[in-house]
Design an enzyme around this catalytic site. Structure first.
Site, PDB file in Angstrom:
ATOM      1  N   GLY A 290      10.088  -6.422   4.297  1.00  0.00           N
ATOM      2  CA  GLY A 290       8.812  -6.422   3.579  1.00  0.00           C
ATOM      3  C   GLY A 290       8.633  -5.142   2.796  1.00  0.00           C
ATOM      4  N   SER A 291       7.391  -4.775   2.565  1.00  0.00           N
ATOM      5  CA  SER A 291       7.092  -3.617   1.724  1.00  0.00           C
ATOM      6  C   SER A 291       7.413  -2.299   2.450  1.00  0.00           C
ATOM      7  CB  SER A 291       5.605  -3.639   1.362  1.00  0.00           C
ATOM      8  OG  SER A 291       4.857  -3.639   2.560  1.00  0.00           O
TER       9      SER A 291
ATOM     10  N   GLY B  31       7.104  -1.160   6.424  1.00  0.00           N
ATOM     11  CA  GLY B  31       8.252  -0.572   7.113  1.00  0.00           C
ATOM     12  C   GLY B  31       7.914   0.755   7.763  1.00  0.00           C
TER      13      GLY B  31
ATOM     14  N   GLU C 218      14.394  -3.614   6.077  1.00  0.00           N
ATOM     15  CA  GLU C 218      14.812  -4.122   4.757  1.00  0.00           C
ATOM     16  C   GLU C 218      13.574  -4.108   3.880  1.00  0.00           C
ATOM     17  OE1 GLU C 218      17.841  -4.841   3.916  1.00  0.00           O
ATOM     18  OE2 GLU C 218      18.849  -5.008   5.846  1.00  0.00           O
TER      19      GLU C 218
ATOM     20  N   CYS D 154      13.512  -8.680  -3.718  1.00  0.00           N
ATOM     21  CA  CYS D 154      13.708  -7.259  -3.430  1.00  0.00           C
ATOM     22  C   CYS D 154      14.767  -6.684  -4.361  1.00  0.00           C
ATOM     23  CB  CYS D 154      14.100  -7.057  -1.972  1.00  0.00           C
ATOM     24  SG  CYS D 154      15.482  -8.089  -1.475  1.00  0.00           S
TER      25      CYS D 154
HETATM   26  P1  NAD Z   1       4.580  -7.312   3.262  1.00  0.00           P
HETATM   27  O1  NAD Z   1       5.014  -5.950   3.631  1.00  0.00           O
HETATM   28  O2  NAD Z   1       3.193  -7.510   2.776  1.00  0.00           O
HETATM   29  O3  NAD Z   1       4.776  -8.306   4.503  1.00  0.00           O
HETATM   30  C1  NAD Z   1       6.043  -8.497   5.097  1.00  0.00           C
HETATM   31  C2  NAD Z   1       5.866  -8.968   6.526  1.00  0.00           C
HETATM   32  O4  NAD Z   1       5.391  -7.882   7.312  1.00  0.00           O
HETATM   33  C3  NAD Z   1       4.842 -10.096   6.693  1.00  0.00           C
HETATM   34  O5  NAD Z   1       5.287 -11.012   7.661  1.00  0.00           O
HETATM   35  C4  NAD Z   1       3.618  -9.339   7.174  1.00  0.00           C
HETATM   36  O6  NAD Z   1       2.706 -10.141   7.885  1.00  0.00           O
HETATM   37  C5  NAD Z   1       4.283  -8.305   8.078  1.00  0.00           C
HETATM   38  N1  NAD Z   1       3.471  -7.121   8.418  1.00  0.00           N
HETATM   39  C6  NAD Z   1       2.712  -6.369   7.611  1.00  0.00           C
HETATM   40  N2  NAD Z   1       2.149  -5.361   8.316  1.00  0.00           N
HETATM   41  C7  NAD Z   1       2.558  -5.479   9.593  1.00  0.00           C
HETATM   42  C8  NAD Z   1       2.314  -4.757  10.786  1.00  0.00           C
HETATM   43  N3  NAD Z   1       1.500  -3.699  10.810  1.00  0.00           N
HETATM   44  N4  NAD Z   1       2.915  -5.160  11.926  1.00  0.00           N
HETATM   45  C9  NAD Z   1       3.752  -6.219  11.921  1.00  0.00           C
HETATM   46  N5  NAD Z   1       4.018  -6.965  10.821  1.00  0.00           N
HETATM   47  C10 NAD Z   1       3.422  -6.592   9.667  1.00  0.00           C
HETATM   48  O7  NAD Z   1       5.630  -7.849   2.163  1.00  0.00           O
HETATM   49  P2  NAD Z   1       5.590  -9.184   1.297  1.00  0.00           P
HETATM   50  O8  NAD Z   1       4.557  -9.066   0.226  1.00  0.00           O
HETATM   51  O9  NAD Z   1       5.583 -10.374   2.176  1.00  0.00           O
HETATM   52  O10 NAD Z   1       7.045  -9.138   0.627  1.00  0.00           O
HETATM   53  C11 NAD Z   1       7.360  -8.369  -0.494  1.00  0.00           C
HETATM   54  C12 NAD Z   1       8.053  -7.092  -0.115  1.00  0.00           C
HETATM   55  O11 NAD Z   1       9.178  -7.359   0.707  1.00  0.00           O
HETATM   56  C13 NAD Z   1       8.616  -6.365  -1.324  1.00  0.00           C
HETATM   57  O12 NAD Z   1       8.394  -4.993  -1.171  1.00  0.00           O
HETATM   58  C14 NAD Z   1      10.098  -6.687  -1.276  1.00  0.00           C
HETATM   59  O13 NAD Z   1      10.916  -5.777  -1.941  1.00  0.00           O
HETATM   60  C15 NAD Z   1      10.333  -6.691   0.198  1.00  0.00           C
HETATM   61  N6  NAD Z   1      11.539  -7.426   0.561  1.00  0.00           N
HETATM   62  C16 NAD Z   1      12.628  -6.695   0.929  1.00  0.00           C
HETATM   63  C17 NAD Z   1      13.819  -7.347   1.219  1.00  0.00           C
HETATM   64  C18 NAD Z   1      15.049  -6.573   1.590  1.00  0.00           C
HETATM   65  O14 NAD Z   1      15.967  -7.186   2.116  1.00  0.00           O
HETATM   66  N7  NAD Z   1      15.122  -5.280   1.357  1.00  0.00           N
HETATM   67  C19 NAD Z   1      13.886  -8.740   1.153  1.00  0.00           C
HETATM   68  C20 NAD Z   1      12.735  -9.447   0.788  1.00  0.00           C
HETATM   69  C21 NAD Z   1      11.559  -8.769   0.485  1.00  0.00           C
END
Ligand code: NAD
Length: 509
Positions: free
Chosen positions: A239-240, A244, A261, A295
């Site tokens: 995720g973001s 992370g 990731e 990503c």
């Molecule tokens: P996001 O960070 O908003 O959410 C990702 C996940 O994290 C969701 O399931 C969310 O509910 C969870 N989450 C958020 N806060 C949390 C917490 N405090 N505790 C536990 N879980 C939590 O990201 P998004 O908008 O769903 O996706 C887009 C982002 O993901 C972009 O930054 C993109 O680059 C990244 N991404 C990275 C990869 C990679 O492999 N590097 C792959 C896909 C997406």
């Protein structure tokens, strides 16, 4: 009524948690809204606190039994999962497209990625090799072995609602771990659909409940509990960067392991010797594929001064030909963004770009009316921006491509590396020296570096992941599996002496 929802049994209220079958959940009701037309396509009863506790407990409870299944037999279960996915590839792709707005060919590619990953994991289940090292002590054998680690918590982002889970889950399974999955609430129907397909297979094979677990739910009920859960020695989170950072701190506080990731800010360098047509095609797919919500999306094009104008003209001409619309229809190149919030974030980024001295060359505006009535569609944007602008250093999760000219290869590499993220990178060149420089320690600082191939669309055979704020984790192929196992170094003494290492003498007289 969408026939795919009927075929996959997704009509009516779905349960958002389970451990082999769905459990009756007590959390809030989540309405699943398609970004295509903002219609509600499903309802999921999410996991409440007690549901999370039951699911995590099941994952922990099933670990010993699953770890005791010989690895090649675990691989055989993953092979059968792969067969199920092959048989349901189209339906799953349709759910992904409905839920995320990605075009069908890309959604089918996502399911294919899960299938490829299953094939890889099946082979891996017979190749979890440990090394034997020469011992310095006579009559001793020194070796290492890889043992199952425990239940693994997997957090996934909305943009690859199934593939990222599969990268983690298939590898975790063949390594002997159980899995507790928290998908994004923006794309949870795909998760419910795939679990409904797979769970009966575990029952059919006589396996206990709790090997593959699901918990869709709010941060307070599921996300935060999962990252603090001491029963889960490894959290793999996608995720973001902001997410992370939070996950890294919470898991580190209990000395757990993470695979992170996170966001990317990927650049393509186009050198004067490049095959321009190839570069334009790669940058086009990299920048507008999945509507700029990968990503690995190409967010910056660093183009040599000599070819900057012809490159920009060719790319603008290609952007003009893009067909934007319903991602389920044939011939569409780009669907909507995930929601109106993403459209607002894109507009906000473009306003800041202008404030900071950047310039829009093409597109960027939201589309309204007719097919675009949902307010989630945009024209992808080409913009000119100096490499040091604050907005250029950010990942805006939308189709904005920043173009910037360069003079020397040193300058191009400096521009490429001058962002906090370090996921994917590429150079288009026919100059061997430049290509090798880009791939050396003086070149790209990213986890992925390509020559004459774009930033987006990695094969599963390599280890996938990035450096710097992208988090340093690796998933999928190569030896990424090692992060999912416990390494044990073993010494066996078959002699009747007790020599100490480093020749230390210790004898009580
Ligand atoms: P996001 O960070 O908003 O959410 C990702 C996940 O994290 C969701 O399931 C969310 O509910 C969870 N989450 C958020 N806060 C949390 C917490 N405090 N505790 C536990 N879980 C939590 O990201 P998004 O908008 O769903 O996706 C887009 C982002 O993901 C972009 O930054 C993109 O680059 C990244 N991404 C990275 C990869 C990679 O492999 N590097 C792959 C896909 C997406």
């Amino acid at each position: 009524m969408d026939p795919t929802l009927v075929r996959l049994g997704l009509l009516g209220e779905q349960e958002g948690a389970g451990s082999g079958s769905a459990r009756r959940c007590r959390g809030k009701l989540l309405e699943v809204v398609s970004p295509i037309d903002l219609q509600i396509i499903g309802r999921i009863r999410t996991a409440g606190v007690e549901d999370y506790e039951a699911v995590a407990g099941a994952a922990a409870g099933a670990f010993d039994a699953w770890a005791a299944v010989p690895a090649p037999k675990r691989g055989d279960i993953v092979r059968r999962i792969g067969d199920l996915l092959r048989a349901h590839k189209r339906e799953l792709a349709e759910i992904i497209a409905l839920e995320t707005g990605k075009i069908l060919p890309e959604a089918e590619g996502e399911v294919q990625e899960m299938i490829d990953m299953a094939d890889f994991a099946v082979g891996l289940s017979r190749m979890l090799y440990g090394k034997t090292m020469p011992s310095e002590r006579p009559g001793h054998r020194l070796y290492e072995q890889w043992l199952p680690l425990g239940p693994v918590g997997v957090i996934t982002a909305f943009n690859f609602p199934l593939a990222v889970w599969a990268w983690n889950a298939w590898i975790a399974l063949v390594c002997g771990n159980t899995v507790a999955w928290k998908p994004s609430s923006k794309a949870a129907l795909s998760a419910v659909a795939v679990m409904k397909l797979i769970w009966p297979l575990f029952k059919e094979c006589g396996l206990p409940e709790g090997v593959l677990n699901l918990a869709v739910g709010e941060r307070s009920a599921v996300g935060e509990r999962l990252i603090h859960d001491r029963r889960l020695p490894l959290i793999s989170a996608t995720g973001s960067v902001a997410m992370g950072r939070r996950v890294a701190q919470a898991v580190a506080a209990r000395l757990g392991r993470t695979i992170l990731e996170l966001g990317g800010n990927n650049a393509v360098i186009v050198a004067p010797s490049a095959d321009l047509d190839l570069a334009v095609r790669a940058v086009l797919f990299g920048a507008v594929g999945t509507a700029g919500q990968r990503c690995t999306t190409t967010r910056r094009a660093i183009v040599h001064r000599e070819i900057y104008r012809p490159f920009c003209d060719a790319l603008t001409a290609a952007y003009r030909r893009l067909r934007i619309g319903n991602p389920l229809e044939a011939g569409i190149d780009m669907g909507p963004l995930i929601d109106r919030g993403a459209v607002r974030a894109m507009q906000d980024a473009l306003a800041r770009l202008k404030d900071q001295g950047g310039r829009v060359l093409y597109g960027g505006e939201p589309l309204y009316g007719g097919t675009y009535a949902a307010g989630t569609y945009v024209v992808p944007c080409l913009a000119e921006a100096a490499p040091g602008l604050p907005i250029v250093r950010e990942e805006t999760f939308a189709p904005i491509l920043y173009l910037m000219p360069y003079g020397s290869i040193d300058e191009a590499i400096a521009f490429q590396n001058a962002v906090p993220q370090g996921l994917s990178s590429a150079i288009f060149t026919n100059d061997l020296r430049e290509a090798e420089r880009f791939l050396s320690h003086q070149g790209s600082d990213c986890g992925i570096a390509n020559v004459n191939s774009g930033t987006s669309g990695a094969e599963i055979g390599g280890a996938f992941g990035g450096e710097k704020e992208t988090g340093g984790g690796r998933e999928a192929g190569s030896d990424a599996w090692k992060a999912y196992m416990r390494r044990q170094t073993c010494t066996v003494n078959r002699s009747q002496e007790l020599p100490l290492s480093q020749g230390i003498e210790f004898a009580i007289t």
